[in-house]
Design an enzyme around this catalytic site. Structure first.
Site, PDB file in Angstrom:
ATOM      1  N   LYS A 172     -64.228 -16.351   2.977  1.00 32.15           N
ATOM      2  CA  LYS A 172     -64.981 -15.276   3.614  1.00 32.15           C
ATOM      3  C   LYS A 172     -64.506 -13.910   3.109  1.00 32.15           C
ATOM      4  O   LYS A 172     -65.302 -12.989   2.919  1.00 32.15           O
ATOM      5  CB  LYS A 172     -64.856 -15.343   5.138  1.00 32.15           C
ATOM      6  CG  LYS A 172     -65.642 -14.268   5.883  1.00 32.15           C
ATOM      7  CD  LYS A 172     -67.157 -14.368   5.652  1.00 32.15           C
ATOM      8  CE  LYS A 172     -67.935 -13.225   6.307  1.00 32.15           C
ATOM      9  NZ  LYS A 172     -67.929 -13.268   7.780  1.00 32.15           N
ATOM     10  N   LYS A 240     -62.696  -2.863   8.697  1.00 32.54           N
ATOM     11  CA  LYS A 240     -61.922  -4.036   9.101  1.00 32.54           C
ATOM     12  C   LYS A 240     -61.959  -5.114   8.025  1.00 32.54           C
ATOM     13  O   LYS A 240     -60.916  -5.620   7.597  1.00 32.54           O
ATOM     14  CB  LYS A 240     -62.463  -4.571  10.429  1.00 32.54           C
ATOM     15  CG  LYS A 240     -61.705  -5.752  11.006  1.00 32.54           C
ATOM     16  CD  LYS A 240     -62.342  -7.104  10.695  1.00 32.54           C
ATOM     17  CE  LYS A 240     -63.698  -7.261  11.326  1.00 32.54           C
ATOM     18  NZ  LYS A 240     -64.241  -8.636  11.106  1.00 32.54           N
TER      19      LYS A 240
END
Length: 299
Positions: A172, A240
């Site tokens: 990811k 983030k």
């Protein structure tokens, strides 16, 4: 299916996952920090029983929150869920998080005899609603077996990347590097085109048929053309997520200068007060600096 599950986090992705599980026949308890969102889910068929009273009977908890800190809070913080789950229940964690953190969560769940599937997702809110997500998953064979009915209901493609947590989150991170850079590059190319008297609508028409196209460009550039920054994926996600990429890169001595540059543009967008807008709004960073006027929303 007749699984009894909870979906924690009913944002743009979590809500779609919860609805997909409902359509598949699950009993679904939706949990969100926004009471109106939870009430809307109940009105669409979600269970109305307080979660605390059903935790021991749950087959699975699907966690679709923002970051690792929220995952840890949901699972092991004050009133954490794992302590109340039955042995053999499943935690399926879909947030983008550092691979080492995913491995820690698997170990902590295993200590409670709870299966853990490291299962970050991709595809956006539309595919989440349609049950057509891509899932980059890793975990034990038992975790996959427990998750298979949920994956069937929510995913078009499931990549089985290993028998332990961490591999899914690592993949990811690779995906987010590309996705975040591609959105920022879309914004740079579209606004550069404007300095060359290329209308944003023409930009989309031409580039989506040429080699410079990308999935993110094709998906996000129309938001800029429409002047519509309703968040399908917020600017706030990228500091983030790209931070996770750079943290992982630093840990192995890998230089990622393009990621650093993209991250700086998202950070600037947050400073401009755009954090809760669609991530296509990073184009406003370029437009402001160049003195450009982006398309306005259609009335």
């Amino acid at each position: 299916m007749s699984l009894n599950i909870a979906v924690v986090g009913l944002g743009s992705m979590g809500y779609g996952i919860a609805m997909s599980c409902l359509r598949a026949g699950c009993s679904v308890h939706g949990v969100d920090v926004v009471p109106e969102t939870t009430a809307r889910f109940v009105a669409e068929g979600g269970e109305d029983t307080p979660l605390a009273g059903v935790l021991p009977s749950l087959d699975a908890v699907v966690v679709v929150v923002l970051n690792a800190a929220q995952v840890e809070s949901v699972l092991f913080g004050e009133d954490g869920l794992v302590a109340h789950l039955r042995p053999g229940a499943l935690v399926m964690a879909c947030a983008t998080m550092p691979p080492d953190f995913a491995r820690d969560m698997e170990e902590c769940c295993a200590a409670r005899e709870v299966h853990y599937l490291d299962a970050p997702i991709s595809g956006g809110s539309v595919k989440a609603t349609e049950g057509r997500l891509s899932v980059m998953a890793s975990g034990t064979a038992a975790a996959f077996a427990a998750a298979d009915p949920i994956l069937e209901a929510t995913a078009e493609t499931v990549f089985r990347l290993g028998d332990a947590a961490g591999a899914g989150s690592a993949m990811k991170a690779v995906n987010q590097l590309l996705a975040g850079v591609h959105i920022a590059t879309m914004a740079e190319a579209l606004t550069f085109g404007m300095t060359q008297d290329i209308d944003p609508g023409t930009f989309v028409e031409v580039i989506t048929k040429c080699a410079g196209n990308s999935w993110m460009l094709e998906n996000r550039a129309p938001h800029v053309v429409a002047g519509d920054y309703t968040p399908h994926s917020q600017i706030n996600i990228w500091p983030k997520d790209l931070g996770i990429v750079l943290e992982a890169a630093k840990s192995v001595g890998f230089d990622a200068p393009i990621t650093e540059t993209a991250l700086a543009q998202y950070a600037r967008a947050v400073d401009m007060g755009l954090g809760h807008q669609d991530d296509a709004a990073v184009a406003k960073v370029y437009a402001e600096k160049a003195g450009l006027v982006l398309p306005k929303a259609r009335s």
